[in-house]
Design a protein around this motif. Structure first.
Motif, PDB file in Angstrom:
ATOM      1  N   THR A 106       0.834  -1.205   0.000  1.00 61.53           N
ATOM      2  CA  THR A 106       0.000   0.000   0.000  1.00 61.53           C
ATOM      3  C   THR A 106       0.864   1.249   0.000  1.00 61.53           C
ATOM      4  O   THR A 106       0.588   2.218  -0.727  1.00 61.53           O
ATOM      5  CB  THR A 106      -0.928   0.007   1.228  1.00 61.53           C
ATOM      6  N   TRP A 107       1.915   1.236   0.799  1.00 62.67           N
ATOM      7  CA  TRP A 107       2.846   2.375   0.855  1.00 62.67           C
ATOM      8  C   TRP A 107       3.506   2.607  -0.496  1.00 62.67           C
ATOM      9  O   TRP A 107       3.578   3.742  -0.977  1.00 62.67           O
ATOM     10  CB  TRP A 107       3.901   2.112   1.927  1.00 62.67           C
ATOM     11  N   ARG A 108       3.945   1.516  -1.149  1.00 60.92           N
ATOM     12  CA  ARG A 108       4.588   1.650  -2.460  1.00 60.92           C
ATOM     13  C   ARG A 108       3.598   2.177  -3.501  1.00 60.92           C
ATOM     14  O   ARG A 108       3.963   2.993  -4.365  1.00 60.92           O
ATOM     15  CB  ARG A 108       5.146   0.304  -2.920  1.00 60.92           C
ATOM     16  N   TYR A 109       2.370   1.726  -3.418  1.00 62.00           N
ATOM     17  CA  TYR A 109       1.337   2.193  -4.345  1.00 62.00           C
ATOM     18  C   TYR A 109       1.107   3.698  -4.175  1.00 62.00           C
ATOM     19  O   TYR A 109       1.045   4.452  -5.156  1.00 62.00           O
ATOM     20  CB  TYR A 109       0.052   1.405  -4.106  1.00 62.00           C
ATOM     21  N   GLN A 110       0.988   4.134  -2.935  1.00 56.41           N
ATOM     22  CA  GLN A 110       0.766   5.551  -2.670  1.00 56.41           C
ATOM     23  C   GLN A 110       1.965   6.399  -3.107  1.00 56.41           C
ATOM     24  O   GLN A 110       1.797   7.484  -3.679  1.00 56.41           O
ATOM     25  CB  GLN A 110       0.485   5.772  -1.174  1.00 56.41           C
ATOM     26  N   LYS A 111       3.176   5.899  -2.846  1.00 59.67           N
ATOM     27  CA  LYS A 111       4.379   6.616  -3.278  1.00 59.67           C
ATOM     28  C   LYS A 111       4.424   6.711  -4.795  1.00 59.67           C
ATOM     29  O   LYS A 111       4.847   7.737  -5.354  1.00 59.67           O
ATOM     30  CB  LYS A 111       5.634   5.899  -2.760  1.00 59.67           C
ATOM     31  N   GLN A 112       4.019   5.660  -5.465  1.00 61.72           N
ATOM     32  CA  GLN A 112       4.006   5.638  -6.923  1.00 61.72           C
ATOM     33  C   GLN A 112       3.065   6.715  -7.459  1.00 61.72           C
ATOM     34  O   GLN A 112       3.407   7.443  -8.392  1.00 61.72           O
ATOM     35  CB  GLN A 112       3.561   4.252  -7.398  1.00 61.72           C
ATOM     36  N   GLN A 126       2.110   9.405  -5.970  1.00 59.34           N
ATOM     37  CA  GLN A 126       2.634  10.731  -5.650  1.00 59.34           C
ATOM     38  C   GLN A 126       3.684  11.192  -6.658  1.00 59.34           C
ATOM     39  O   GLN A 126       3.774  12.376  -6.985  1.00 59.34           O
ATOM     40  CB  GLN A 126       3.238  10.725  -4.237  1.00 59.34           C
ATOM     41  N   SER A 127       4.463  10.232  -7.174  1.00 59.73           N
ATOM     42  CA  SER A 127       5.541  10.583  -8.099  1.00 59.73           C
ATOM     43  C   SER A 127       5.079  10.666  -9.549  1.00 59.73           C
ATOM     44  O   SER A 127       5.621  11.439 -10.340  1.00 59.73           O
ATOM     45  CB  SER A 127       6.692   9.570  -7.989  1.00 59.73           C
ATOM     46  N   ASN A 181       1.246  10.262 -11.585  1.00 59.63           N
ATOM     47  CA  ASN A 181      -0.172   9.890 -11.569  1.00 59.63           C
ATOM     48  C   ASN A 181      -0.933  10.659 -12.653  1.00 59.63           C
ATOM     49  O   ASN A 181      -1.810  11.480 -12.357  1.00 59.63           O
ATOM     50  CB  ASN A 181      -0.760  10.175 -10.185  1.00 59.63           C
TER      51      ASN A 181
END
Length: 229
Positions: free
Chosen positions: A63-69, A71-72, A74
Motif C-alpha cells: 500500500t505504501w509503495r502504491y501511494q508513493k508511486q 505521488q511521483s 499519476n
C-alpha cells in the motif's frame, strides 16, 4: 543515452513488480503450509500467527509503495472518488458482468464442456481442511493485495500514458497476466480468468479509485467460494 536509461528503467520496474508478486506469494505458501498441517494444531496456530504478521507487513508495504508511486507519477489522477448513486449503479453493473461470466463458466462446467479449474479445486480443498482462515484470506485479504499489484501498481508501472491505446493495452495485459497467475496454461479456463481480470482493469480505469476494484474482487470471490460450501 536517454534511450538506454528508459530501457534500464523499464527493466527495473519489471523486477520491482515481480518482487511485489513474490512477496505476496510467500504469504500464500505460509497459509498452504498451515492447511497441510491441520492435524497438528500447534503447528497450525504458529503458522497462522506468522501469516497474520507477514500479511500485515505485505499489506502495509505494498500500500505504501502504491501511494508513493501515485505521488511521483499519476497522469490519470487515481485517488479517491466519492460514492454516488450513479457510481454505485455502475459498480453493480460491473459486478453483474463478472457474475454473468461466472454463471456461463459454471454452466459449461456443469455440462462437462469445461473441467473445474485446478486452482479452484485446490482452493476448495484447502477451505475444507481449514475453512475459516482460507475463506478469510481468499475473500478479505487476497482481493486487496491482488488489486494493488495487478491493477494499481501494474498499470502505473507499464502503461503510464493516459491514452486510449495505452488504456486498452493495459487492461488486456493486466487481465492476461492475472489469468496466467491462476492458470499457468493457455486454455479456456485461462480465458475466463483473463476476462475477469480485464473487467477489473476496466473498472479501475473507469472509477480511478482502487477501492471500487477491491469491492468488486471481494464480491466476486465471496460469491464464488461460498457457492462451494
Amino acid at each position: 543515452m536517454n534511450r538506454f536509461n528508459q530501457i534500464f528503467d523499464w527493466i527495473a520496474r519489471c523486477f520491482r513488480w515481480v518482487g511485489f508478486l513474490l512477496i505476496y506469494l510467500v504469504d500464500t505458501v505460509i497459509l498452504s503450509f498451515a492447511t497441510m498441517q491441520v492435524k497438528h494444531p500447534t503447528v497450525v496456530n504458529r503458522s497462522i500467527g506468522m501469516m497474520l504478521i507477514y500479511s500485515a507487513f505485505v499489506l502495509a508495504f505494498i500500500t505504501w509503495r502504491y501511494q508513493k508511486q501515485l505521488q511521483s507519477n499519476n497522469p490519470r489522477h487515481f485517488g479517491r472518488t466519492k460514492l454516488t448513486g450513479t457510481r454505485f449503479g455502475q459498480l453493480m453493473a460491473f459486478f453483474f458482468l463478472m457474475y454473468g461470466i461466472q454463471m456461463v463458466w459454471s454452466l459449461l462446467i456443469s455440462a462437462h464442456i469445461l473441467g473445474t479449474p485446478a486452482n479452484q479445486t485446490a482452493v476448495n480443498s484447502q477451505i475444507v481442511q481449514l475453512p475459516f482462515w482460507n475463506l478469510a484470506y481468499s475473500i478479505l485479504f487476497a482481493p486487496v493485495i491482488e488489486e494493488l499489484i495487478f491493477r494499481g501498481i501494474f498499470l502505473n508501472y507499464f502503461f503510464r500514458q493516459n491514452s486510449r491505446v495505452m488504456n486498452v493495452l493495459g487492461v488486456l495485459f493486466s487481465g492476461m497476466i492475472f489469468g496466467y497467475m491462476h492458470v499457468t496454461s493457455l486454455s479456456t479456463t485461462w480465458i475466463m480468468y483473463s476476462l475477469l481480470g480485464c473487467i477489473l482493469g476496466w473498472a479501475y480505469l473507469h472509477f480511478r479509485d482502487i477501492r471500487y476494484n477491491t469491492t468488486l474482487h471481494f464480491m466476486n470471490n465471496a460469491l464464488s467460494l461460498l457457492a462451494y460450501l
